[in-house]
Write an enzyme that holds these catalytic residues in place. Structure first.
Site, mmCIF file in Angstrom:
data_model
loop_
_atom_site.group_PDB
_atom_site.id
_atom_site.type_symbol
_atom_site.label_atom_id
_atom_site.label_comp_id
_atom_site.label_asym_id
_atom_site.label_seq_id
_atom_site.Cartn_x
_atom_site.Cartn_y
_atom_site.Cartn_z
ATOM 1 C CB SER A 1 -0.866 -0.012 1.328
ATOM 2 O OG SER A 1 -1.830 0.992 1.191
ATOM 3 C CD GLU A 2 -0.679 3.713 -3.470
ATOM 4 O OE1 GLU A 2 -0.863 2.683 -3.320
ATOM 5 O OE2 GLU A 2 -1.683 4.512 -4.179
ATOM 6 C CG ASN A 3 -1.112 4.265 2.904
ATOM 7 O OD1 ASN A 3 -1.065 3.223 2.109
ATOM 8 N ND2 ASN A 3 -1.565 4.176 4.086
#
Lengths: 208, 236
Positions: free
Chosen positions: A45-47
């Site tokens: 998840s790119e966060n």
């Protein structure tokens, strides 16, 4: 007949292989996680998370634990957290095997548009431009036509681009197409869809 | 070296001025510096340029600074959760510079590391590349992006020691470390300040050298999209 959202997600899940690190976009791509079965897939998840778990049970939501779609999620025994710069370093560094993303338009040369409609929808690209530029394999999952029945699989995109020549495979409600030299190649038709129907719904050049 | 301040307003004292640039940590409403945003609203400072991945939601987070029209320009990757943002932008009251999310994070990281520019493939062939230097490396085209040097950094961490060594929690880390490094001054708000020696030096996420002022306070930590699964599927 054609595939519904869940069938499209299930088809997209077949693209994933054991051991892959994968980023799933918002919408139908998120559903792909429900169909990976026994395969050892690590979701990024790119966060700032590797090893994304399922949604929490009611009452167990943690405001410090969300996915890139801002939904509450859970962690797994293998989970690692990191900051946004590190997250995109692994994306740009080519460490993520595949990204499965939604789209507004895809063109026969692999161009992708999925971040804005000028004058109407100005939400932003989020991490999509970084993902398509850095991830090894980009798979688009979307409806084949828009709500007016017009093809979203085009000769050339009309909307502002997210990336040029970045899409490898397109999975729609009507079937699966690959971006190849000279246009798109039909990989398979969805259940109950004929090749003629797929061709008729596609504006892009289809090569044999 | 006293870094601990009594309140967000005290921590901002002497640092705010009209037209200043601010880097803010957070992703959506997760890990945002709620207390410092409230104090900026109270300060009445105007014409802010804020670099932050998102701009809060209506009435919460950076959305509060939109409601009071204190923001002149946003540098963000995604602003789709905020009707007031859209209204001000489409009416021309608010400037917006879209940065791809990874480019935004790297611009902050680069500035914090004293790097004025870097080349990236992200955005090549798109609107983002217009007007930027293009350069080929090993047969691939890249564009030049610049470091994002800001006047002030406002970030949220879970714990700080008295030196400003920081520990973040889960995905609330997000943009906070790179945002912390790219300002001339960095203020951090935490849930708990602990005595020096209580944090394992091997487990510090951001060393205190990047932190100038620290405050402790209560955080609402609002959830943007509560998403759950039914208990029945607990078997798997």
């Amino acid at each position: 007949m054609a595939w519904d959202r869940n069938q499209m997600a299930a088809r997209a899940a077949l693209e994933l292989e054991d051991g892959m690190y994968v980023n799933l976009g918002i919408g139908i791509p998120t559903l792909v996680a429900n169909y990976v079965g026994d395969k050892d897939i690590t979701l990024q998840s790119e966060n700032g998370m590797l090893g994304m778990g399922p949604f929490p049970y009611e009452g167990e939501e943690d405001p410090d634990l969300i996915n890139a779609g801002k939904q509450t999620i859970t962690e797994l025994p293998r989970t690692a957290y990191f900051d946004s710069a590190t997250s995109f370093a692994m994306i740009r560094g080519g460490k993520i095997a595949a990204a499965i993303l939604g789209a507004m338009e895809v063109a026969e040369n692999g161009d992708l548009a999925n971040w804005m409609i000028p004058g109407k929808l100005v939400k932003g690209m989020g991490g999509a431009m970084d993902l398509v530029a850095g991830v090894k394999r980009v798979i688009v999952v979307m409806d084949h036509t828009n709500k007016h029945g017009e093809s979203k699989v085009l000769k050339a995109c009309t909307l502002p681009l997210t990336g040029t020549g970045v899409v490898d495979r397109i999975i729609t409600n009507l079937g699966v197409l690959d971006v190849v030299e000279g246009g798109l190649k039909i990989v398979e038709c969805a259940e109950g869809v004929t090749e003629d129907e797929l061709r008729a719904a596609t504006e892009a050049t289809i090569v044999n | 070296m006293q870094k601990i301040y009594g309140s967000a307003a005290e921590a901002l004292d002497g640092l705010v001025f009209d037209g200043m640039t601010i880097a803010a940590g957070g992703f959506g409403l997760c890990g945002i510096p709620e207390l410092l945003i409230d104090a900026l609203v109270e300060s009445g400072v105007k014409d802010l340029t804020i670099a932050s991945n998102n701009c809060g939601v209506d009435g919460f987070g950076l959305g509060k600074l939109l409601d009071t029209k204190q923001i002149k320009k946003m540098i963000s990757s995604y602003v789709g959760e905020n009707a007031e943002f859209m209204r001000q932008y489409l009416s021309g009251e608010l400037e917006l510079e879209f940065n791809p999310q990874g480019t935004l994070a790297e611009r902050m990281r680069a500035a914090g590391a004293g790097i004025p520019g870097f080349y990236t493939k992200t955005g090549v062939g798109t609107q983002i590349a217009e007007g930027k230097e293009h350069k080929d490396f090993n047969g691939e085209t890249y564009i030049l992006e610049t470091g994002l040097f800001m006047d002030l950094s406002i970030v949220k961490a879970w714990k700080a020691d008295e030196t400003g060594n920081l520990v973040f929690r889960k995905t609330a880390r997000n943009f906070n470390p790179p945002a912390a490094t790219c300002g001339k001054v960095c203020i951090v708000e935490v849930e708990e300040i602990v005595p020096n020696g209580s944090l394992d030096p091997d487990h510090i996420h951001l060393p205190g050298i990047y932190v100038n002022r620290i405050i402790q306070g209560e955080h609402e930590k609002r959830i943007e999209k509560v998403t759950t699964r039914p208990r029945e599927t607990a078997a798997e």
